[in-house]
Write an enzyme that holds these catalytic residues in place. Structure first.
Site, PDB file in Angstrom:
ATOM      1  N   LYS A  13     -71.434  -2.014  10.717  1.00  0.00           N
ATOM      2  CA  LYS A  13     -70.313  -1.635  11.925  1.00  0.00           C
ATOM      3  C   LYS A  13     -70.673  -0.581  12.513  1.00  0.00           C
ATOM      4  CE  LYS A  13     -65.478  -1.680  10.315  1.00  0.00           C
ATOM      5  NZ  LYS A  13     -64.370  -1.125   9.397  1.00  0.00           N
TER       6      LYS A  13
HETATM    7  O1  G3P Z   1     -61.322  -0.780   8.336  1.00  0.00           O
HETATM    8  C1  G3P Z   1     -60.943  -0.185   9.442  1.00  0.00           C
HETATM    9  C2  G3P Z   1     -59.421  -0.244   9.508  1.00  0.00           C
HETATM   10  O2  G3P Z   1     -58.638  -1.196   9.044  1.00  0.00           O
HETATM   11  C3  G3P Z   1     -58.572   1.066   9.381  1.00  0.00           C
HETATM   12  O3  G3P Z   1     -57.169   1.054   9.254  1.00  0.00           O
HETATM   13  O4  G3P Z   1     -55.240   1.938   8.355  1.00  0.00           O
HETATM   14  O5  G3P Z   1     -57.208   3.358   9.083  1.00  0.00           O
HETATM   15  O6  G3P Z   1     -55.926   2.526  10.610  1.00  0.00           O
HETATM   16  P1  G3P Z   1     -56.331   2.189   9.287  1.00  0.00           P
END
Ligand code: G3P
Length: 216
Positions: free
Chosen positions: A83
Site C-alpha cells: 500500500k
Molecule cells: O484501510 C483504510 C481505510 O479503510 C481507513 O478507514 O475509517 O480510518 O477512514 P477510516
C-alpha cells in the site's frame, strides 16, 4: 464482488474468514498500532489465515524509502500487496514497482484525477476513502461512481477497493456501481449480516412452534 476485512485484528480476521466473507485483508499503520504487535509478525500471521491479497502499507514518504520497504514486504509472501500513498513520491515508487511485478494498492485516494494517475502508473488497486469524504460533507460514493466510469471507458485493469466504509449502505452502493472490492471494518461486517425483521421473524417462529411442538 470481493469483500476484504479492514483490520489487523487476528481474532476478527479468523472469525469472519470462517463465515466466508473474507477474500482479502487491508491494513494501515493506524490499524497495526491498535494491535500492539510488530507489523512483520502480524502480517505473517494474517497470510497464514487468509488466502488472498493482504495490503501492507509503507511508512517512508520518499520514493527510495518506499521501494526498500515495498520489496521487503513483497518478499514475505506472494499474496502481499504493497500500500502506497497517493503522493508524487508514491507515484514514482509505483512506476518502478509495477515494472518489477510487485502489486500496489494506492491509498488515500480522494479524487478521480488521483485514481486516473494511479491507474496510468500501473496500480493493481486504488482505495478511494468514501467515509472520510462524507465526514467533510462531500459525497464519497459519487467519487466511486466517477472512478468506475473512467476505468470502464478505458479498460484499465486497476481494481477499485471502496475503503473507509462507515455503514452497510456504502457496501451495497459499491456493489451497485460495480466496484471490485469493499474493504469492511469488523463492526460493519456484523451489521451486514443483521436485520431487525430477521431477528423478529425468528423469535415469532420459535414462539409459535412452542405452542404446537408437543401436539400428536
Ligand atoms: O484501510 C483504510 C481505510 O479503510 C481507513 O478507514 O475509517 O480510518 O477512514 P477510516
Amino acid at each position: 464482488m470481493d469483500f476484504y476485512i479492514d483490520t489487523a485484528n487476528l481474532e476478527d480476521i479468523k472469525k469472519y474468514n470462517a463465515l466466508g466473507v473474507v477474500d482479502g485483508v487491508t491494513t494501515n499503520p493506524s490499524l497495526i498500532a491498535k494491535e500492539g504487535v510488530s507489523l512483520e509478525k502480524r502480517i505473517k500471521e494474517i497470510v497464514e489465515v487468509v488466502n488472498g491479497p493482504i495490503s501492507t502499507e509503507v511508512i517512508a514518504t520518499d520514493a527510495e524509502g518506499m521501494l526498500e520497504e515495498a520489496r521487503k514486504y513483497a518478499s514475505w509472501h506472494k499474496n502481499i500487496v504493497v500500500k502506497i500513498p497517493m503522493t508524487v513520491e508514491g507515484m514514482k515508487a509505483l512506476k518502478v514497482l509495477s515494472k518489477e511485478g510487485i502489486k500496489v494498492n494506492v491509498t488515500l485516494i480522494f479524487s478521480a484525477g488521483q485514481a486516473l494517475i494511479a491507474a496510468k502508473n500501473g496500480a493493481a488497486y486504488v482505495s478511494p476513502f468514501v467515509g472520510r469524504l462524507d465526514d467533510i460533507s462531500e459525497d464519497g460514493m459519487a467519487l466511486v461512481h466517477e472512478i468506475t466510469t473512467i476505468y470502464g471507458n478505458y479498460d484499465f485493469d486497476t481494481k477499485i477497493i471502496v475503503a473507509s466504509v462507515r455503514h452497510p449502505r456504502h457496501v451495497v452502493e459499491a456493489a451497485m456501481m460495480g466496484a471490485d472490492i469493499a474493504t469492511i471494518p469488523s463492526d460493519i461486517m456484523d451489521k451486514l449480516f443483521k436485520h431487525p425483521l430477521t431477528d423478529k421473524g425468528v423469535a415469532a417462529f420459535l414462539a409459535d412452534w412452542e405452542k404446537v411442538k408437543n401436539l400428536q
